[in-house]
Scaffold this motif. Structure first.
Motif, short mmCIF file in Angstrom:
data_model
loop_
_atom_site.label_atom_id
_atom_site.label_comp_id
_atom_site.label_asym_id
_atom_site.label_seq_id
_atom_site.Cartn_x
_atom_site.Cartn_y
_atom_site.Cartn_z
N LYS A 179 9.88 6.77 -3.27
CA LYS A 179 10.39 8.15 -3.34
C LYS A 179 11.69 8.30 -2.53
O LYS A 179 12.48 9.20 -2.77
CB LYS A 179 9.36 9.13 -2.81
CG LYS A 179 8.13 9.26 -3.68
CD LYS A 179 7.13 10.20 -3.05
CE LYS A 179 5.84 10.24 -3.84
NZ LYS A 179 4.83 11.07 -3.17
N TYR A 180 11.89 7.42 -1.56
CA TYR A 180 13.03 7.55 -0.65
C TYR A 180 14.08 6.46 -0.84
O TYR A 180 15.04 6.41 -0.08
CB TYR A 180 12.53 7.55 0.80
CG TYR A 180 11.62 8.72 1.08
CD1 TYR A 180 12.14 9.97 1.37
CD2 TYR A 180 10.24 8.59 0.98
CE1 TYR A 180 11.31 11.05 1.58
CE2 TYR A 180 9.40 9.68 1.19
CZ TYR A 180 9.95 10.90 1.49
OH TYR A 180 9.13 11.98 1.68
N LYS A 181 13.93 5.61 -1.87
CA LYS A 181 14.86 4.49 -2.02
C LYS A 181 16.28 4.93 -2.33
O LYS A 181 17.22 4.23 -2.00
CB LYS A 181 14.35 3.50 -3.06
CG LYS A 181 14.41 3.98 -4.48
CD LYS A 181 13.91 2.92 -5.44
CE LYS A 181 13.99 3.44 -6.86
NZ LYS A 181 13.44 2.49 -7.80
N ASP A 182 16.46 6.09 -2.97
CA ASP A 182 17.80 6.58 -3.27
C ASP A 182 18.24 7.71 -2.35
O ASP A 182 19.27 8.32 -2.57
CB ASP A 182 17.86 7.04 -4.74
CG ASP A 182 17.69 5.89 -5.71
OD1 ASP A 182 18.16 4.78 -5.40
OD2 ASP A 182 17.08 6.10 -6.78
N SER A 183 17.44 7.99 -1.37
CA SER A 183 17.73 9.07 -0.43
C SER A 183 18.35 8.50 0.84
O SER A 183 17.89 7.48 1.35
CB SER A 183 16.42 9.79 -0.09
OG SER A 183 16.63 10.76 0.89
N PRO A 184 19.39 9.14 1.35
CA PRO A 184 20.02 8.62 2.57
C PRO A 184 19.15 8.79 3.82
O PRO A 184 19.30 8.05 4.79
CB PRO A 184 21.30 9.43 2.69
CG PRO A 184 21.07 10.67 1.90
CD PRO A 184 20.09 10.31 0.83
N SER A 185 18.25 9.75 3.79
CA SER A 185 17.41 9.98 4.96
C SER A 185 16.03 10.45 4.54
O SER A 185 15.92 11.33 3.68
CB SER A 185 18.06 11.03 5.87
OG SER A 185 17.32 11.20 7.05
N PRO A 186 15.01 9.88 5.07
CA PRO A 186 15.02 8.79 6.04
C PRO A 186 15.25 7.45 5.35
O PRO A 186 14.84 7.24 4.21
CB PRO A 186 13.62 8.84 6.63
CG PRO A 186 12.75 9.36 5.54
CD PRO A 186 13.62 10.32 4.77
N ALA A 227 0.83 -1.21 0.00
CA ALA A 227 0.00 0.00 0.00
C ALA A 227 0.86 1.26 0.00
O ALA A 227 0.44 2.30 -0.51
CB ALA A 227 -0.94 0.00 1.20
N LEU A 228 2.05 1.18 0.56
CA LEU A 228 2.94 2.34 0.66
C LEU A 228 4.02 2.34 -0.43
O LEU A 228 4.93 3.16 -0.39
CB LEU A 228 3.63 2.36 2.03
CG LEU A 228 2.74 2.54 3.24
CD1 LEU A 228 3.55 2.36 4.51
CD2 LEU A 228 2.08 3.88 3.22
N GLY A 229 3.90 1.44 -1.38
CA GLY A 229 4.93 1.26 -2.40
C GLY A 229 5.41 2.53 -3.06
O GLY A 229 6.61 2.80 -3.13
N ALA A 230 4.48 3.34 -3.56
CA ALA A 230 4.86 4.58 -4.25
C ALA A 230 5.52 5.56 -3.29
O ALA A 230 6.48 6.25 -3.65
CB ALA A 230 3.63 5.22 -4.89
N GLU A 231 5.03 5.62 -2.07
CA GLU A 231 5.61 6.52 -1.06
C GLU A 231 7.03 6.07 -0.69
O GLU A 231 7.94 6.89 -0.59
CB GLU A 231 4.73 6.56 0.19
CG GLU A 231 3.33 7.08 -0.03
CD GLU A 231 3.29 8.56 -0.33
OE1 GLU A 231 4.14 9.30 0.19
OE2 GLU A 231 2.41 8.96 -1.10
#
Length: 107
Positions: free
Chosen positions: A65-72, A58-62
């Motif tokens: 968005k952060y998979k390549d971001s170091p934080s969070p 259910a949160l896949g798209a959300e």
């Protein structure tokens, strides 16, 4: 000071409070999405957000968005029903992106 949050079913997340983590028990994927958005968009206080695997779809798209971001850092954890293998798959994908090959694979 940065914090760590846990989102999931009440039975899964409440034990984490003893470790000093912020627990966000949710009853539905829609509620999890609201909590996730508030933790990521309205607050930059959380360095790590653990999400119960059964909510990941259910949160896949959300989450993406952060998979390549170091934080969070978004980390999937198994719920009380056991592992669905999503957390390990996400870890393998992250290692492959970072290293260029999956060094965690069992051959």
């Amino acid at each position: 000071m940065l914090k760590i949050a846990v989102i999931g079913g009440r039975e899964t997340v409440m034990g984490f409070t003893a470790l000093g983590l912020a627990a966000f028990p949710v009853a539905s994927p829609a509620e999890a999405k609201k909590v996730f958005r508030s933790l990521t968009r309205e607050s930059e206080d959380y360095a790590i957000i653990y999400v119960e695997e059964n909510l990941a779809e259910a949160l896949g798209a959300e989450i993406d968005k952060y998979k390549d971001s170091p934080s969070p850092a978004i980390i999937l954890i198994p719920g009380r029903e056991g592992s669905m293998g999503l957390g390990l798959s996400a870890l393998n994908a992250a290692v492959e992106r970072a290293v260029g090959t999956n060094i965690l694979e069992n051959n």
